[in-house]
Design a protein around this motif. Structure first.
Motif, mmCIF file in Angstrom:
data_model
loop_
_atom_site.group_PDB
_atom_site.id
_atom_site.type_symbol
_atom_site.label_atom_id
_atom_site.label_comp_id
_atom_site.label_asym_id
_atom_site.label_seq_id
_atom_site.Cartn_x
_atom_site.Cartn_y
_atom_site.Cartn_z
ATOM 1 N N HIS A 105 0.823 -1.212 0.000
ATOM 2 C CA HIS A 105 0.000 0.000 0.000
ATOM 3 C C HIS A 105 0.859 1.264 0.000
ATOM 4 C CE1 HIS A 105 -3.841 -2.004 0.338
ATOM 5 N NE2 HIS A 105 -3.382 -2.755 1.322
ATOM 6 N N THR A 106 2.019 1.205 0.633
ATOM 7 C CA THR A 106 2.890 2.385 0.661
ATOM 8 C C THR A 106 3.354 2.763 -0.740
ATOM 9 O OG1 THR A 106 4.738 0.885 1.122
ATOM 10 C CG2 THR A 106 3.721 1.991 3.001
ATOM 11 N N LYS A 108 1.601 1.799 -3.597
ATOM 12 C CA LYS A 108 0.389 2.185 -4.326
ATOM 13 C C LYS A 108 0.025 3.644 -4.079
ATOM 14 C CE LYS A 108 -2.164 -2.203 -4.684
ATOM 15 N NZ LYS A 108 -3.422 -2.881 -4.329
ATOM 16 N N ALA A 109 0.314 4.123 -2.890
ATOM 17 C CA ALA A 109 -0.087 5.485 -2.524
ATOM 18 C C ALA A 109 1.056 6.478 -2.646
ATOM 19 C CB ALA A 109 -0.621 5.502 -1.089
ATOM 20 N N LYS A 162 -9.834 3.367 -7.514
ATOM 21 C CA LYS A 162 -9.734 3.768 -6.111
ATOM 22 C C LYS A 162 -8.683 2.972 -5.343
ATOM 23 C CE LYS A 162 -13.524 0.725 -4.621
ATOM 24 N NZ LYS A 162 -14.831 0.665 -3.947
ATOM 25 N N GLU A 163 -8.290 1.770 -5.843
ATOM 26 C CA GLU A 163 -7.291 0.974 -5.131
ATOM 27 C C GLU A 163 -5.897 1.590 -5.218
ATOM 28 O OE1 GLU A 163 -10.622 -1.729 -6.342
ATOM 29 O OE2 GLU A 163 -9.367 -0.266 -7.390
ATOM 30 N N GLY A 165 -3.521 5.097 -5.480
ATOM 31 C CA GLY A 165 -3.486 6.540 -5.268
ATOM 32 C C GLY A 165 -2.168 7.130 -5.672
ATOM 33 N N ALA A 166 -1.352 6.348 -6.371
ATOM 34 C CA ALA A 166 -0.016 6.806 -6.749
ATOM 35 C C ALA A 166 -0.089 8.084 -7.575
ATOM 36 C CB ALA A 166 0.705 5.709 -7.519
ATOM 37 N N HIS A 167 0.727 9.045 -7.213
ATOM 38 C CA HIS A 167 0.669 10.347 -7.879
ATOM 39 C C HIS A 167 1.868 10.536 -8.819
ATOM 40 C CE1 HIS A 167 3.786 11.766 -5.051
ATOM 41 N NE2 HIS A 167 3.101 11.102 -4.129
#
Length: 465
Positions: A105-106, A108-109, A162-163, A165-167
């Motif tokens: 998740h770290t 992905k976000a 939505k899964e 959130g990588a910017h």
């Protein structure tokens, strides 16, 4: 065993369910509107106004089943990723060795490029373990997110789901990001050939085994299709003209209806689900036919009827009131018991803290599930028939990816029935559940693109590096 008659035994339920029963004229209208939107999507002048944008895949060849070789693939989906080594051998045998990838998740976000750095590292270890790290094998990407494609190997990310959130990646070329990440490993040779969506991957995977495959149909949490179009009908394509050429088109038909085309079918429950969704006003065809939407519509209708005392009178409603609480798997279970039995259905209702349900209530709930899922199948059949009629092939196979077709009791029967009803009878079709993943199709795409790039025989690819 009591055989219930909905109109008599639970009339209020019956009345609501009639709102989910389009007539034959409605389905013909949907089919014809779909055809109109497809034509607009393919045209240069009207493309931007179409709710079925018909994106170019730049896949201009179809496999014949005679392709041979070893190819790599990455499946990059909203919920999971997978790295694959696929070998196509004689007698239509496919050998697949794969590794599932759980992206933390770290990452992905975090910064978007970190995702591709992470995938590249795992891919490098994978090819080293398989002892193909020096072979420069072609690699194809099956991508489960929206892209703006300019070529087979150029695809700019439009949005994550939505899964993720990588910017810092929106508007960037996904293929280039992966190539740049792999460039950090000069000791490994991998030839990234291109990127396709899930529907195109499913079409190509089945086409290798059944060369008459011309449609790929996605019926899961998302709704989409792709089909094979004549190249001279693709006005958005600016490459070399070929009067006999074809191209796989990503219809992106989830958006069909976003311009009001389907308003004549929308009832109060459709509108409620749309307003309460994370994307109100868009992806309306998907909200009619997608698996997630079917489950949520059943829940909304059930809650409404419980409030009126028409079903499960006096039972608690707090769990039924939770948005998205009733998923498609549960809907399948509610409708899967044999006649007169409610074992699976009761197990579902136990999760909603409704125990020892009466047979009449269970029959009414099964009726709701069946009517709403049947409507979804009917509307998908309108879209499929528009594609079949448009291609005008004597016989085609349709690659189906989605548990709703495999597992729901009446869905497959409805889809076949209404597609036959809406399709020109001289065109025959067969729905085929895909056994191979879209990554297999991406591997085939990579092999064909490699053969074209290096001028080898595109129909018999042999990798002897």
């Amino acid at each position: 065993m009591i055989k219930y008659k909905p109109e008599i035994d639970f009339p209020e339920v019956y009345k609501v369910c009639q709102l989910f029963t389009p007539n034959d004229d409605d389905l013909v209208k949907v089919r014809d509107l779909m055809e109109r939107e497809i034509k607009m999507g393919l045209s240069r002048d009207n493309h931007d106004r179409s709710t079925v944008p018909c994106h170019l895949s730049f896949v201009k060849e179809l496999p014949t089943g005679r392709e041979r070789g070893r190819f790599l693939a990455i499946e990059m989906m909203p919920t999971n990723c997978r790295i694959m080594l696929v070998k196509f051998s004689s007698e239509r045998d496919i050998y697949t060795s794969s590794r599932c990838v759980i992206i933390p998740h770290t990452i992905k976000a975090g910064k978007g490029t970190e995702i591709f750095t992470y995938l590249a590292g795992i891919l490098v270890n994978f090819v080293k373990e398989k002892k193909v790290d020096k072979d420069n094998l072609p690699l194809g990407i099956s991508f489960g997110f929206t892209l703006n494609k300019l070529a087979l190997d150029i695809g700019f990310l439009v949005s994550w789901t939505k899964e993720f959130g990588a910017h810092g990646v929106i508007g960037k070329d996904v293929v280039k990001l992966l190539r740049d990440a792999l460039a950090k490993y000069p000791e490994v040779s991998i030839d990234v050939m291109g990127i396709i969506n899930v529907a195109a991957g499913s079409l190509l995977a089945l086409c290798w085994a059944q060369p008459d495959t011309r449609i790929g149909l996605i019926m899961g949490s998302i709704a989409n299709s792709c089909y094979v179009e004549r190249l001279d009908k693709c006005e958005m394509y600016q490459g070399e003209e070929d009067p006999k050429g074809v191209m796989i088109i990503n219809s992106d038909w989830a958006h069909f209806g976003d311009g009001g085309q389907l308003d004549f079918l929308r009832n109060e429950f459709d509108k409620q689900m749309d307003v309460e969704s994370i994307n109100p006003g868009i992806r309306l065809y998907e909200k009619f036919s997608g698996a997630l939407s079917v489950g949520e519509l059943v829940r909304i209708v059930l809650y409404h009827l419980m409030q009126k005392g028409a079903i499960f009178e006096g039972e608690r409603r707090d769990y039924v009131a939770i948005q998205w609480k009733l998923d498609m798997v549960s809907v399948m279970e509610l409708a899967s018991d044999p006649p007169g039995s409610w074992t699976r259905a009761q197990q579902v209702m136990d999760k909603f803290r409704i125990h020892q349900c009466k047979d009449r209530d269970m029959a009414a709930l099964r009726y709701i599930c069946t009517k709403i899922s049947d409507r979804a199948a009917m509307l998908v059949s309108s879209g499929v028939s528009a594609l079949i009629n448009r291609m005008a092939q004597q016989k085609i196979s349709i690659a189906v990816d989605g548990g709703i077709y495999r597992l729901f009791p009446s869905y497959a029967a409805s889809l076949n029935k209404y597609t036959a009803q809406l399709t020109n009878p001289k065109y025959k079709f067969e729905f085929v559940v895909t056994q191979d993943s879209s990554g297999v199709g991406a591997a085939i795409m990579a092999g064909m693109a490699h053969a074209t790039k290096y001028k080898t025989d595109t129909k018999l690819i042999v990798m002897d590096y």
